[in-house]
Design a protein around this motif. Structure first.
Motif, PDB file in Angstrom:
ATOM      1  N   SER A 401       0.823  -1.202   0.000  1.00 20.65           N
ATOM      2  CA  SER A 401       0.000   0.000   0.000  1.00 20.65           C
ATOM      3  C   SER A 401       0.856   1.250   0.000  1.00 20.65           C
ATOM      4  O   SER A 401       0.411   2.318  -0.427  1.00 20.65           O
ATOM      5  N   GLU A 402       2.096   1.126   0.505  1.00 17.83           N
ATOM      6  CA  GLU A 402       3.078   2.219   0.464  1.00 17.83           C
ATOM      7  C   GLU A 402       4.385   1.634  -0.024  1.00 17.83           C
ATOM      8  O   GLU A 402       4.874   0.647   0.538  1.00 17.83           O
ATOM      9  N   LEU A 403       4.954   2.210  -1.065  1.00 15.38           N
ATOM     10  CA  LEU A 403       6.168   1.666  -1.671  1.00 15.38           C
ATOM     11  C   LEU A 403       7.199   2.772  -1.817  1.00 15.38           C
ATOM     12  O   LEU A 403       6.944   3.791  -2.456  1.00 15.38           O
ATOM     13  N   ILE A 404       8.371   2.557  -1.126  1.00 10.74           N
ATOM     14  CA  ILE A 404       9.526   3.449  -1.350  1.00 10.74           C
ATOM     15  C   ILE A 404      10.288   2.812  -2.487  1.00 10.74           C
ATOM     16  O   ILE A 404      10.936   1.772  -2.329  1.00 10.74           O
ATOM     17  N   VAL A 464       0.517   4.554  -2.149  1.00 15.20           N
ATOM     18  CA  VAL A 464       1.489   5.639  -2.253  1.00 15.20           C
ATOM     19  C   VAL A 464       2.777   5.086  -2.816  1.00 15.20           C
ATOM     20  O   VAL A 464       3.317   4.079  -2.313  1.00 15.20           O
ATOM     21  N   ILE A 465       3.294   5.743  -3.828  1.00 15.22           N
ATOM     22  CA  ILE A 465       4.593   5.401  -4.421  1.00 15.22           C
ATOM     23  C   ILE A 465       5.506   6.587  -4.174  1.00 15.22           C
ATOM     24  O   ILE A 465       5.268   7.697  -4.664  1.00 15.22           O
ATOM     25  N   THR A 466       6.571   6.344  -3.349  1.00 21.22           N
ATOM     26  CA  THR A 466       7.578   7.386  -3.102  1.00 21.22           C
ATOM     27  C   THR A 466       8.704   7.167  -4.086  1.00 21.22           C
ATOM     28  O   THR A 466       9.425   6.163  -4.022  1.00 21.22           O
ATOM     29  N   ASP A 467       8.872   8.111  -5.032  1.00 21.59           N
ATOM     30  CA  ASP A 467       9.872   7.951  -6.093  1.00 21.59           C
ATOM     31  C   ASP A 467      10.103   9.310  -6.720  1.00 21.59           C
ATOM     32  O   ASP A 467       9.487  10.321  -6.318  1.00 21.59           O
ATOM     33  N   GLY A 487       5.025  11.366  -3.691  1.00 20.57           N
ATOM     34  CA  GLY A 487       4.624  10.427  -2.652  1.00 20.57           C
ATOM     35  C   GLY A 487       5.374  10.625  -1.350  1.00 20.57           C
ATOM     36  O   GLY A 487       5.694   9.644  -0.666  1.00 20.57           O
ATOM     37  N   ARG A 488       5.637  11.844  -0.981  1.00 23.29           N
ATOM     38  CA  ARG A 488       6.380  12.152   0.251  1.00 23.29           C
ATOM     39  C   ARG A 488       5.678  11.580   1.479  1.00 23.29           C
ATOM     40  O   ARG A 488       6.321  11.264   2.481  1.00 23.29           O
ATOM     41  N   VAL A 489       4.326  11.459   1.423  1.00 20.97           N
ATOM     42  CA  VAL A 489       3.600  10.978   2.599  1.00 20.97           C
ATOM     43  C   VAL A 489       3.928   9.521   2.915  1.00 20.97           C
ATOM     44  O   VAL A 489       3.569   9.009   3.983  1.00 20.97           O
ATOM     45  N   GLY A 490       4.638   8.867   1.980  1.00 25.23           N
ATOM     46  CA  GLY A 490       4.991   7.470   2.215  1.00 25.23           C
ATOM     47  C   GLY A 490       6.201   7.286   3.121  1.00 25.23           C
ATOM     48  O   GLY A 490       6.549   6.147   3.446  1.00 25.23           O
ATOM     49  N   VAL A 491       6.863   8.378   3.538  1.00 24.40           N
ATOM     50  CA  VAL A 491       8.026   8.295   4.451  1.00 24.40           C
ATOM     51  C   VAL A 491       7.774   9.233   5.630  1.00 24.40           C
ATOM     52  O   VAL A 491       6.958  10.166   5.554  1.00 24.40           O
ATOM     53  N   TYR A 536      16.012   9.598   3.825  1.00 27.89           N
ATOM     54  CA  TYR A 536      14.659   9.420   4.310  1.00 27.89           C
ATOM     55  C   TYR A 536      14.643   8.450   5.467  1.00 27.89           C
ATOM     56  O   TYR A 536      15.601   7.698   5.687  1.00 27.89           O
ATOM     57  N   SER A 537      13.522   8.432   6.185  1.00 28.86           N
ATOM     58  CA  SER A 537      13.338   7.459   7.271  1.00 28.86           C
ATOM     59  C   SER A 537      11.897   6.982   7.251  1.00 28.86           C
ATOM     60  O   SER A 537      10.985   7.741   6.915  1.00 28.86           O
ATOM     61  N   LYS A 538      11.748   5.702   7.598  1.00 29.48           N
ATOM     62  CA  LYS A 538      10.425   5.095   7.651  1.00 29.48           C
ATOM     63  C   LYS A 538      10.414   4.066   8.768  1.00 29.48           C
ATOM     64  O   LYS A 538      11.214   3.108   8.736  1.00 29.48           O
TER      65      LYS A 538
END
Length: 553
Positions: A401-404, A464-467, A487-491, A536-538
């Motif tokens: 559902s969220e992909l960095i 969300v795709i963070t790329d 997709g900044r909201v993914g991190v 980034y951090s997650k």
């Protein structure tokens, strides 16, 4: 010896000319009727006596009874009148010309028989003139309803189109060249009944998808013939009205097996000839012409789907929406019968299933019989169809559902509950697909949707795709004018730095949500590749990624 005597001389009666007697041969002459004219200027003592010859008048022998009805012969003759003065017995003789004209020589006509219906018809009385007059063009012929009309000279005004029942009328023939002498006769009018019924044939209608069909166009004969005996009537069938009117031989050869020559609709002309009654003047048999309309009706159109109809079932197997089958045709024009099983077997008919729309909560095989009720052909179509259950999507999630996605394949898989081959999937509004896998998903927040392709439900979720984008075009056209991490909201945290080829820091996007516009200190930088670094951090895990992108102008 010598004697003496007296001689008295008296005037004889005046010999004034007398107007001729002019009569027709069928008229009598009374000579006494001429006395007034002859004695008008004479002495009152003068008397008249009439003789056939001068000598008889001179000798005063064989006088004619002047008060009797005389019938002189046709032609010109002379009657002699002895005028005697009774006072002195002197007399004179005058003559009278007697002109007797022949009456027209005519023939008593044969009856005028004309075809008609309901004991009445229109006669052409003038068609008998040649027979009556023997083709004497000098004669004038008039027709009269009654003898009193003839006496009053109240002639029929339109003898060429005289409507009448069967009866006898009166005829007077006058010779204008012969003292208007006239002859009289009668003319019998006979109305000959035309054969068959005065009716419009019932339509002939058959069902055929080709627009052509073989008809027995003789099947209406008993109705058309009516009370006319079969041996007194003969039917003939034509494609063209002019041929039927001419009673020619351009007939339909096999009316018992006639295939229409014009698609869908055609008129056939039926001539019913009498074998008993014939027009006396033309010799044409009495007849009727009927217009027989034939229709080749199409079968009702099948507007049902080729695929199965669906019942919407939820995850627990409950029916949420019944299958709806719409025949697509108006109830006012068609009758509908719905059946369990294929081929519309009567024993399987569904009670109350008689409208164009049918619903059922039960999967299985069904059929419908559709009948066109707008005409008497009642053409029917039977359509078989299948009803199946189909599942309603209950839940959906993207995997992940969220992909960095820095440096990896951007693939999202839609996971649904329950699973069904009837589901379709869509990312954003980019079109439905059968596969639940989406490759090369760009950076950003996306809407992932699943639906039942038969209309049984639709649900969505977000992924969300963070790329990063591989290029941008800062030309002010509103498309790709800024470069940034999508997709900044993914991190949980994100620091972004942009460098030129020499490694010089051009832009820090850590707190810049809109992105880089391709400028440095207010100056537009040229098209080139630029580098970036992401930290980034997650979920407490820190990562770092570096790569490059293109600025295109």
């Amino acid at each position: 010896g010598i004697g003496t005597f007296e001689v008295e001389v008296y005037d004889t009666p005046d010999q004034n000319p007398v107007t001729p007697i002019v009569v027709c041969e069928d008229e009598s002459v009374i000579l006494a009727n001429k006395d007034a004219e002859i004695l008008a200027s004479q002495s009152p003592t003068v008397q008249t006596r009439y003789f056939y010859t001068f000598n008889n008048a001179r000798d005063n022998i064989s006088p004619i009874n002047k008060n009797s009805n005389l019938n002189p012969p046709v032609g010109t003759s002379t009657v002699f009148v002895r005028l005697t003065d009774t006072a002195n017995q002197c007399f004179s003789i005058v003559d009278i010309a007697v002109n007797v004209f022949a009456v027209p020589s005519i023939t008593n006509p044969s009856p005028l028989s004309t075809c008609g219906d309901n004991n009445s018809t229109e006669f052409n009385l003038n068609s008998k003139i040649a027979e009556i007059t023997g083709n004497n063009v000098n004669y004038v012929v008039a027709f009269y309803n009654t003898q009193p009309d003839l006496v009053a000279d109240n002639a029929i005004p339109n003898p060429e189109a005289y409507s009448s029942v069967s009866k006898t009328i009166f005829v007077k023939v006058t010779d204008p060249t012969g003292n208007n002498c006239a002859s009289e006769t009668t003319l019998a009018l006979n109305v000959l009944q035309v054969p068959g019924n005065d009716t419009v044939p019932q339509l002939l209608e058959e069902c055929d998808a080709t627009g052509f069909h073989t008809f027995d166009i003789t099947e209406r004969e008993p109705i058309l013939r009516g009370t006319t005996a079969p041996n007194e009537a003969a039917f003939r069938y034509y494609i063209n009205l002019t041929d039927a009117q001419a009673n020619n031989n351009n007939t339909i050869n096999s009316p018992e097996a006639f295939t229409n020559t014009v698609i869908d609709y055609q008129k056939i002309y039926i001539r019913l000839n009498s074998t008993l009654n014939f027009d006396s003047e033309t010799g044409i048999a009495c007849y009727r012409i009927y217009e027989q309309e034939i229709f080749v009706r199409p079968y009702p159109e099948n507007l049902l789907k080729d695929t199965s109809y669906k019942i919407c079932i939820d995850i627990d197997g409950r029916v949420v929406n019944q299958a709806l089958i719409d025949a697509g045709l108006p109830d006012a024009d068609y009758a509908f019968s719905w059946y369990n099983g294929f081929d519309a077997i009567d024993a399987n008919r569904i009670i109350n299933g008689n409208e164009s729309i049918f619903t059922t909560p039960v999967a299985g095989e069904y059929s419908v019989k559709i009948t066109n009720i707008t005409n008497s052909a009642l053409c029917s179509t039977i359509v078989n169809f299948v009803v199946e259950n189909t599942l309603i999507p209950f839940s959906i999630k993207g995997e992940p559902s969220e992909l960095i996605a820095f440096g990896i394949d951007n693939t999202i898989t839609a996971i649904t509950t329950p699973q069904s081959a009837d589901f379709e999937y869509m990312l954003n509004n980019e079109g439905w697909q059968q596969s639940n896998i989406f490759n090369n998903v760009p950076e950003g927040i996306h809407t992932l949707t699943v639906r039942n392709e038969f209309g049984c439900g639709e649900i969505s979720t977000s992924v969300v795709i963070t790329d990063y984008p591989k290029y941008f075009t800062p030309n002010g056209d509103g498309y790709h004018d800024y470069w940034n991490i999508g997709g900044r909201v993914g991190v949980d945290a994100l620091n972004v730095y942009i460098f030129d080829r020499a490694g010089k820091l051009i832009k820090d996007l850590t707190n810049n949500q809109s992105g880089w516009d391709g400028t440095y200190e207010g100056r537009a930088l040229p098209s080139d590749d630029y580098w970036f670094k992401v930290i980034y951090s997650k979920n407490g895990i820190t990562g770092e990624y570096m790569n490059h992108f293109s600025l295109k102008r």
